[in-house]
Design a protein around this motif. Structure first.
Motif, mmCIF file in Angstrom:
data_model
loop_
_atom_site.group_PDB
_atom_site.id
_atom_site.type_symbol
_atom_site.label_atom_id
_atom_site.label_comp_id
_atom_site.label_asym_id
_atom_site.label_seq_id
_atom_site.Cartn_x
_atom_site.Cartn_y
_atom_site.Cartn_z
ATOM 1 N N ILE A 92 0.834 -1.202 0.000
ATOM 2 C CA ILE A 92 0.000 0.000 0.000
ATOM 3 C C ILE A 92 0.870 1.252 0.000
ATOM 4 O O ILE A 92 0.632 2.193 -0.760
ATOM 5 C CB ILE A 92 -0.933 0.021 1.235
ATOM 6 C CG1 ILE A 92 -1.961 -1.092 1.152
ATOM 7 C CG2 ILE A 92 -1.614 1.372 1.374
ATOM 8 C CD1 ILE A 92 -3.069 -0.865 0.188
ATOM 9 N N ALA A 96 0.120 2.792 -3.523
ATOM 10 C CA ALA A 96 -1.176 3.444 -3.352
ATOM 11 C C ALA A 96 -1.481 4.423 -4.485
ATOM 12 O O ALA A 96 -2.553 4.368 -5.095
ATOM 13 C CB ALA A 96 -1.227 4.146 -2.003
ATOM 14 N N VAL B 49 -8.684 -0.118 -3.889
ATOM 15 C CA VAL B 49 -7.262 -0.430 -3.695
ATOM 16 C C VAL B 49 -7.099 -1.638 -2.770
ATOM 17 O O VAL B 49 -6.304 -2.540 -3.033
ATOM 18 C CB VAL B 49 -6.498 0.798 -3.137
ATOM 19 C CG1 VAL B 49 -5.099 0.394 -2.686
ATOM 20 C CG2 VAL B 49 -6.417 1.884 -4.183
ATOM 21 N N ALA B 50 -7.893 -1.669 -1.688
ATOM 22 C CA ALA B 50 -7.801 -2.781 -0.746
ATOM 23 C C ALA B 50 -8.153 -4.099 -1.419
ATOM 24 O O ALA B 50 -7.563 -5.135 -1.134
ATOM 25 C CB ALA B 50 -8.723 -2.544 0.450
ATOM 26 N N THR B 53 -5.183 -5.183 -3.870
ATOM 27 C CA THR B 53 -3.880 -5.533 -3.312
ATOM 28 C C THR B 53 -4.027 -6.728 -2.381
ATOM 29 O O THR B 53 -5.075 -6.916 -1.772
ATOM 30 C CB THR B 53 -3.304 -4.349 -2.508
ATOM 31 O OG1 THR B 53 -4.333 -3.850 -1.661
ATOM 32 C CG2 THR B 53 -2.818 -3.249 -3.402
ATOM 33 N N ASN B 60 -4.865 -3.169 4.706
ATOM 34 C CA ASN B 60 -4.796 -2.297 3.536
ATOM 35 C C ASN B 60 -5.438 -0.946 3.815
ATOM 36 O O ASN B 60 -4.872 0.105 3.537
ATOM 37 C CB ASN B 60 -5.535 -2.934 2.347
ATOM 38 C CG ASN B 60 -4.891 -4.220 1.888
ATOM 39 O OD1 ASN B 60 -3.709 -4.436 2.111
ATOM 40 N ND2 ASN B 60 -5.647 -5.081 1.255
ATOM 41 N N THR B 63 -3.533 1.164 6.557
ATOM 42 C CA THR B 63 -2.298 1.737 6.036
ATOM 43 C C THR B 63 -2.592 2.925 5.124
ATOM 44 O O THR B 63 -1.984 3.985 5.229
ATOM 45 C CB THR B 63 -1.499 0.684 5.235
ATOM 46 O OG1 THR B 63 -1.373 -0.492 6.013
ATOM 47 C CG2 THR B 63 -0.135 1.194 4.874
ATOM 48 N N PHE B 64 -3.568 2.728 4.254
ATOM 49 C CA PHE B 64 -3.896 3.763 3.269
ATOM 50 C C PHE B 64 -4.403 5.036 3.937
ATOM 51 O O PHE B 64 -3.918 6.139 3.651
ATOM 52 C CB PHE B 64 -4.946 3.211 2.303
ATOM 53 C CG PHE B 64 -5.057 3.990 1.039
ATOM 54 C CD1 PHE B 64 -4.269 3.685 -0.051
ATOM 55 C CD2 PHE B 64 -5.965 5.028 0.936
ATOM 56 C CE1 PHE B 64 -4.372 4.404 -1.217
ATOM 57 C CE2 PHE B 64 -6.076 5.759 -0.233
ATOM 58 C CZ PHE B 64 -5.275 5.447 -1.312
#
Lengths: 186, 179
Positions: A92, A96, B49-50, B53, B60, B63-64
């Motif tokens: 991430i 990201a 995104v989670a 990934t 996820n 962290t983001f």
């Protein structure tokens, strides 16, 4: 120390290849921890999941902590949890920005469509593998069927389903099975 | 003090979300709104995104959000605090399970909870299957490519004991080529 490092690497691998959340991780864990490393017996995986489901937090973290603890105590739990978290954290942090930009590009969507089909298979495989140690008689079969319908049709939350299952289990066990158990012991 | 806020928010999220990552999303949303950390669009992006990934969705997301709000340290603080409640609680439970595993009450509880766990996992499979095995323009309304991938993978893992990582890589390739 060598064992701790092995635990860390194994769970790092698990964390790095799990798409689609905790459940998709189960078959990978079974493969690494039961089949390859023989740290945990296949039938004990069920109890790992019982704990992972009944406690708050991410299933991946719960099951890693529990398995790590089973293998090497608190240090093992720490190594496993750190290992399973780290890949997600690093990915991430480094990706990201890129993912937000290209995450919905055509090729990425195709790739994830393919992965998602495997995720279905992986989760079904986990059910297959654990069926025998969970469904041992008519009582457990009944609980499984009823809980599935309640979860699916009435959107029961997992915690409530687990509490109801636990109570039903206690009653069935007490009424029908406890006397058999003690007879068996004598 | 943004680190402290991140710590308490994600500790709370880790402590009160039962049933895995997806169940966590509404809780995360509430915290983000309460602190004005991200816009609604950014939050939707995070979920994407989670999903895209590897790793636990909870990690996820933590962290983001932490990274966006307060950089690298923010990401680290959020990730640690979302994992901490699990870690502590599971350690206690693991000890208790070890100690009481032969106790009749524990046996009864496990007797009833094990089949519920099977149902929960099956349910997860059904939810993922819903998003991938159907296609409106496919024959009989089904997406036969993904069904083939799923069946192939299921046979591979159960019958031939193929490594799940290998199957994931093959499926990613198959997805890229066949669709």
């Amino acid at each position: 120390m060598k064992l701790l490092w092995e635990i860390f690497i194994t769970f790092f691998k698990i964390g790095a290849f799990t798409f689609g959340g905790g459940y998709a991780m189960i078959p990978l864990m079974q493969h690494e921890v039961c089949t390859l490393k023989k740290w945990v017996r296949e039938e004990d995986m069920v109890d790992v999941l019982v704990v992972a489901q009944s406690t708050p937090g991410a299933i991946a973290i719960n099951s890693s902590t529990f398995i790590g603890y089973k293998i090497a105590g608190i240090k093992g739990a720490f190594a496993a949890t750190l290992g399973v978290i780290l890949p997600a954290f690093l990915i991430i942090l480094s990706l990201a920005g890129l993912l937000m930009k290209y995450g919905d590009s055509a090729i990425m969507l195709k790739v994830f469509y393919g992965i998602r089909a495997v995720v279905v298979a992986l989760i079904v495989a986990a059910v297959f593998k654990m069926f025998k140690s969970c469904i041992t008689d008519y009582g457990t079969l009944l609980i499984a069927v009823i809980s599935f319908f309640l979860l699916f049709y009435f959107r029961l939350t997992p915690v409530v389903a687990i509490i109801i299952g636990g109570i039903a289990g206690l009653i069935i066990y007490k009424v029908f099975l406890f006397s058999q158990d003690t007879k068996g012991d004598n | 003090m943004v680190y402290l806020q991140l710590f308490f928010s994600f500790f709370k999220i880790g402590l009160f979300s039962f049933g895995g990552g997806y169940a966590m999303i509404p809780l995360v949303q509430k915290e983000i709104e309460a602190h004005n950390w991200l816009t609604a669009q950014e939050f939707v992006d995070i979920i994407a995104v989670a999903e895209a990934t590897p790793g636990p969705i909870a990690v996820n997301t933590a962290t983001f959000v932490g990274f966006k709000t307060a950089g690298l340290m923010g990401g680290a603080v959020s990730t640690i605090s979302v994992a901490l409640p699990s870690f502590i609680i599971v350690l206690f439970i693991a000890k208790a399970v070890k100690k009481f595993s032969e106790h009749p009450v524990m046996k009864g509880l496990l007797y009833g909870i094990r089949p519920v766990v099977i149902s929960l996992i099956l349910l997860a499979a059904v939810f993922v299957a819903k998003t991938v095995l159907f296609a409106q323009n496919g024959f009989l309304g089904l997406d036969w490519i993904s069904i083939s991938i799923a069946v192939f993978a299921l046979v591979g893992i159960i019958k031939f004991k193929m490594h799940p990582i290998l199957l994931i890589i093959l499926a990613a390739l198959a997805g890229g080529i066949l669709y």
